[in-house]
Design a protein around this motif. Structure first.
Motif, PDB file in Angstrom:
ATOM      1  N   TRP A   1       0.830  -1.205   0.000  1.00 25.57           N
ATOM      2  CA  TRP A   1       0.000   0.000   0.000  1.00 25.57           C
ATOM      3  C   TRP A   1       0.870   1.264   0.000  1.00 25.57           C
ATOM      4  O   TRP A   1       0.619   2.206  -0.768  1.00 25.57           O
ATOM      5  N   THR A   2       1.896   1.278   0.827  1.00 23.75           N
ATOM      6  CA  THR A   2       2.755   2.458   0.929  1.00 23.75           C
ATOM      7  C   THR A   2       3.455   2.748  -0.391  1.00 23.75           C
ATOM      8  O   THR A   2       3.629   3.908  -0.777  1.00 23.75           O
ATOM      9  N   SER A   3       3.850   1.678  -1.085  1.00 26.65           N
ATOM     10  CA  SER A   3       4.568   1.857  -2.350  1.00 26.65           C
ATOM     11  C   SER A   3       3.704   2.515  -3.427  1.00 26.65           C
ATOM     12  O   SER A   3       4.240   3.063  -4.390  1.00 26.65           O
ATOM     13  N   CYS A   4       2.378   2.462  -3.268  1.00 23.15           N
ATOM     14  CA  CYS A   4       1.527   3.156  -4.249  1.00 23.15           C
ATOM     15  C   CYS A   4       0.899   4.415  -3.647  1.00 23.15           C
ATOM     16  O   CYS A   4      -0.100   4.927  -4.152  1.00 23.15           O
ATOM     17  N   GLY A   5       1.498   4.900  -2.561  1.00 26.28           N
ATOM     18  CA  GLY A   5       1.129   6.194  -2.011  1.00 26.28           C
ATOM     19  C   GLY A   5      -0.096   6.207  -1.122  1.00 26.28           C
ATOM     20  O   GLY A   5      -0.678   7.272  -0.893  1.00 26.28           O
ATOM     21  N   LEU A   6      -0.465   5.053  -0.573  1.00 24.39           N
ATOM     22  CA  LEU A   6      -1.659   4.963   0.256  1.00 24.39           C
ATOM     23  C   LEU A   6      -1.339   4.293   1.594  1.00 24.39           C
ATOM     24  O   LEU A   6      -0.504   3.396   1.654  1.00 24.39           O
ATOM     25  N   GLU A   7      -2.019   4.740   2.654  1.00 28.77           N
ATOM     26  CA  GLU A   7      -1.909   4.115   3.964  1.00 28.77           C
ATOM     27  C   GLU A   7      -3.305   4.058   4.587  1.00 28.77           C
ATOM     28  O   GLU A   7      -3.626   4.796   5.522  1.00 28.77           O
ATOM     29  N   PRO A   8      -4.151   3.174   4.070  1.00 29.21           N
ATOM     30  CA  PRO A   8      -5.558   3.176   4.508  1.00 29.21           C
ATOM     31  C   PRO A   8      -5.759   2.913   5.989  1.00 29.21           C
ATOM     32  O   PRO A   8      -6.788   3.315   6.545  1.00 29.21           O
ATOM     33  N   TRP A   9      -4.817   2.246   6.655  1.00 27.77           N
ATOM     34  CA  TRP A   9      -4.953   1.974   8.095  1.00 27.77           C
ATOM     35  C   TRP A   9      -4.836   3.251   8.924  1.00 27.77           C
ATOM     36  O   TRP A   9      -5.166   3.248  10.107  1.00 27.77           O
ATOM     37  N   THR A  10      -4.357   4.349   8.318  1.00 23.85           N
ATOM     38  CA  THR A  10      -4.226   5.623   9.033  1.00 23.85           C
ATOM     39  C   THR A  10      -5.294   6.634   8.630  1.00 23.85           C
ATOM     40  O   THR A  10      -5.359   7.715   9.225  1.00 23.85           O
ATOM     41  N   GLU A  11      -6.101   6.295   7.626  1.00 24.38           N
ATOM     42  CA  GLU A  11      -7.009   7.273   7.029  1.00 24.38           C
ATOM     43  C   GLU A  11      -8.448   7.078   7.536  1.00 24.38           C
ATOM     44  O   GLU A  11      -9.018   5.996   7.403  1.00 24.38           O
ATOM     45  N   GLU A  12      -9.000   8.137   8.093  1.00 26.26           N
ATOM     46  CA  GLU A  12     -10.371   8.092   8.600  1.00 26.26           C
ATOM     47  C   GLU A  12     -11.358   7.717   7.501  1.00 26.26           C
ATOM     48  O   GLU A  12     -12.303   6.955   7.725  1.00 26.26           O
ATOM     49  N   SER A  13     -11.122   8.228   6.300  1.00 29.09           N
ATOM     50  CA  SER A  13     -12.049   7.986   5.198  1.00 29.09           C
ATOM     51  C   SER A  13     -12.052   6.538   4.738  1.00 29.09           C
ATOM     52  O   SER A  13     -12.976   6.106   4.038  1.00 29.09           O
ATOM     53  N   ALA A  14     -11.024   5.767   5.111  1.00 31.80           N
ATOM     54  CA  ALA A  14     -10.932   4.378   4.661  1.00 31.80           C
ATOM     55  C   ALA A  14     -11.621   3.402   5.604  1.00 31.80           C
ATOM     56  O   ALA A  14     -11.737   2.211   5.283  1.00 31.80           O
ATOM     57  N   ARG A  15     -12.104   3.875   6.744  1.00 35.23           N
ATOM     58  CA  ARG A  15     -12.667   2.965   7.740  1.00 35.23           C
ATOM     59  C   ARG A  15     -13.906   2.229   7.246  1.00 35.23           C
ATOM     60  O   ARG A  15     -14.223   1.150   7.741  1.00 35.23           O
ATOM     61  N   SER A  16     -14.587   2.786   6.267  1.00 30.67           N
ATOM     62  CA  SER A  16     -15.807   2.155   5.770  1.00 30.67           C
ATOM     63  C   SER A  16     -15.523   0.919   4.923  1.00 30.67           C
ATOM     64  O   SER A  16     -16.381   0.047   4.781  1.00 30.67           O
ATOM     65  N   TRP A  17     -14.313   0.830   4.369  1.00 28.24           N
ATOM     66  CA  TRP A  17     -14.008  -0.297   3.474  1.00 28.24           C
ATOM     67  C   TRP A  17     -12.760  -1.087   3.874  1.00 28.24           C
ATOM     68  O   TRP A  17     -12.644  -2.268   3.537  1.00 28.24           O
ATOM     69  N   TYR A  18     -11.841  -0.465   4.602  1.00 31.80           N
ATOM     70  CA  TYR A  18     -10.607  -1.140   5.006  1.00 31.80           C
ATOM     71  C   TYR A  18     -10.804  -1.703   6.408  1.00 31.80           C
ATOM     72  O   TYR A  18     -10.816  -0.967   7.399  1.00 31.80           O
ATOM     73  N   LYS A  19     -10.999  -3.019   6.493  1.00 29.17           N
ATOM     74  CA  LYS A  19     -11.374  -3.672   7.738  1.00 29.17           C
ATOM     75  C   LYS A  19     -10.222  -4.517   8.271  1.00 29.17           C
ATOM     76  O   LYS A  19      -9.643  -5.323   7.543  1.00 29.17           O
ATOM     77  N   THR A  20      -9.899  -4.333   9.553  1.00 28.42           N
ATOM     78  CA  THR A  20      -8.780  -5.046  10.153  1.00 28.42           C
ATOM     79  C   THR A  20      -9.261  -6.170  11.067  1.00 28.42           C
ATOM     80  O   THR A  20     -10.388  -6.148  11.563  1.00 28.42           O
ATOM     81  N   ASN A  21      -8.369  -7.139  11.284  1.00 27.02           N
ATOM     82  CA  ASN A  21      -8.704  -8.265  12.148  1.00 27.02           C
ATOM     83  C   ASN A  21      -7.431  -8.863  12.730  1.00 27.02           C
ATOM     84  O   ASN A  21      -6.312  -8.529  12.300  1.00 27.02           O
ATOM     85  N   LEU A  22      -7.604  -9.729  13.703  1.00 25.51           N
ATOM     86  CA  LEU A  22      -6.489 -10.441  14.334  1.00 25.51           C
ATOM     87  C   LEU A  22      -6.597 -11.942  14.070  1.00 25.51           C
ATOM     88  O   LEU A  22      -6.179 -12.763  14.882  1.00 25.51           O
ATOM     89  N   GLU A  23      -7.127 -12.295  12.911  1.00 24.29           N
ATOM     90  CA  GLU A  23      -7.350 -13.690  12.573  1.00 24.29           C
ATOM     91  C   GLU A  23      -6.051 -14.405  12.170  1.00 24.29           C
ATOM     92  O   GLU A  23      -5.059 -13.781  11.818  1.00 24.29           O
ATOM     93  N   THR A  24      -6.117 -15.719  12.198  1.00 23.28           N
ATOM     94  CA  THR A  24      -5.068 -16.540  11.605  1.00 23.28           C
ATOM     95  C   THR A  24      -5.136 -16.376  10.088  1.00 23.28           C
ATOM     96  O   THR A  24      -6.121 -15.840   9.554  1.00 23.28           O
ATOM     97  N   PRO A  25      -4.129 -16.848   9.340  1.00 26.24           N
ATOM     98  CA  PRO A  25      -4.230 -16.781   7.878  1.00 26.24           C
ATOM     99  C   PRO A  25      -5.501 -17.437   7.342  1.00 26.24           C
ATOM    100  O   PRO A  25      -6.178 -16.873   6.473  1.00 26.24           O
ATOM    101  N   ALA A  26      -5.832 -18.620   7.875  1.00 27.35           N
ATOM    102  CA  ALA A  26      -7.040 -19.308   7.416  1.00 27.35           C
ATOM    103  C   ALA A  26      -8.292 -18.543   7.811  1.00 27.35           C
ATOM    104  O   ALA A  26      -9.229 -18.394   7.011  1.00 27.35           O
TER     105      ALA A  26
END
Length: 305
Positions: free
Chosen positions: A158-183
């Motif tokens: 993400w950083t390499s294409c000029g974006l950091e959605p985990w820091t952007e308030e406007s991205a909260r509607s679509w960029y969803k985080t979790n603490l899941e295992t890979p599966a």
């Protein structure tokens, strides 16, 4: 001997107890890894190796993500670490508490998502273009925030294409985080029709189990030096007992032998129709997942594009 210190800090709890034990008898050594253990490759390798020994022994697998596997090696919880982070592996060697035995097999990351492709990632001209399409159309993207190699690679992309959605308030509607295992992360994205960065072995393993059904691959490596490569290296402790170092060295010789690499090369074919990993000599997985979808227990068919 004074304890060797490290600047590598864990992310989340570091597991110290065996997740699984393969074989019977006295423990030969303890191996640490995340994804290859969860998909069953560690068990396949351990079982095959134990069958070559003259007496019954066992091998323990302790599950942590890559960073915490290194911490587990430093703390003496494991004797052999299989990890995916070149910079930290080099740092550990410089600090004196780890030795790197080199690459033992290849996995890789994939940009994957729902078959109907609402961001039209399928038409992207590059990986950066694909990520920008997801952000521009604000369609669901699932991200692990557990300190894993997957999390670090995804943020790098993400950083390499000029974006950091985990820091952007406007991205909260679509960029969803979790603490899941890979599966768990893959299954959650599949259910939510979300894009994500996942690894080849987890995707094939979970589709082989029938746990995901709507996720297809849009971007994957095209060469051994591709940014999406996720090759696994072996690390061991130079301060372990002489017996432990001997036992680990014996397994490493097996793992890099024709027999051991053959297990890597064939693992997963029976269930998925394709290998989950690639042997060292291949450089990367030559059987592509882009343009395929899972259908049944042993076949990868062309995707409905």
């Amino acid at each position: 001997m004074a304890e060797l210190r490290t600047s590598i800090r864990p992310r989340g709890p570091v597991q110290s107890r065996a997740t699984s034990v393969y074989g019977i008898g006295d423990v030969l050594f303890r191996i640490g890894n995340g994804g290859a253990g969860a998909t069953g490759l560690i068990e396949a390798l351990a079982t095959d190796y134990l069958s070559t020994l003259p007496q019954a022994r066992s091998i323990e697998w302790i599950c942590n993500h890559s960073l915490n596997t290194q911490v587990a090696l430093h703390r003496g919880h494991i004797d052999l670490a299989l990890t995916y982070e070149r910079e930290r592996e080099h740092l550990a060697e410089v600090e004196g508490w780890s030795r790197t035995a080199g690459c033992v097999f290849h996995d890789h990351f994939c940009l994957a998502g729902p078959r109907h492709d609402p961001a039209d990632v399928r038409s992207a001209q590059s990986l950066g273009d694909a990520l920008r399409r997801v952000a521009r159309k604000a369609v669901f993207f699932h991200s692990r925030v557990d300190g894993s190699a997957t999390m670090e690679k995804e943020r790098q992309l993400w950083t390499s294409c000029g974006l950091e959605p985990w820091t952007e308030e406007s991205a909260r509607s679509w960029y969803k985080t979790n603490l899941e295992t890979p599966a768990g992360a893959l299954k959650g994205a599949d259910e939510a029709a979300a894009y994500l960065l996942t690894d080849r072995s987890t995707l094939l393993h979970q589709t082989g189990l029938g746990a995901v059904s709507d996720t297809v691959v849009f971007v994957e490596p095209t060469s051994p030096d591709d940014v999406l490569m996720n090759s696994c290296y072996a690390l061991y402790s130079p301060v372990a007992s002489a017996e432990t170092r001997t036992n680990v060295a014996g397994f490493l010789r097996y793992l890099l032998s024709e027999r051991g690499q053959g297990v890597v090369e064939s693992y997963g074919v029976g269930r998925c129709g394709l290998p989950l990993f690639a042997p060292v000599a291949d450089g990367f997985a030559r059987d592509k997942l882009r343009g395929r979808e899972f259908a049944g227990s042993q076949t990868m068919l062309p995707a409905r594009m």
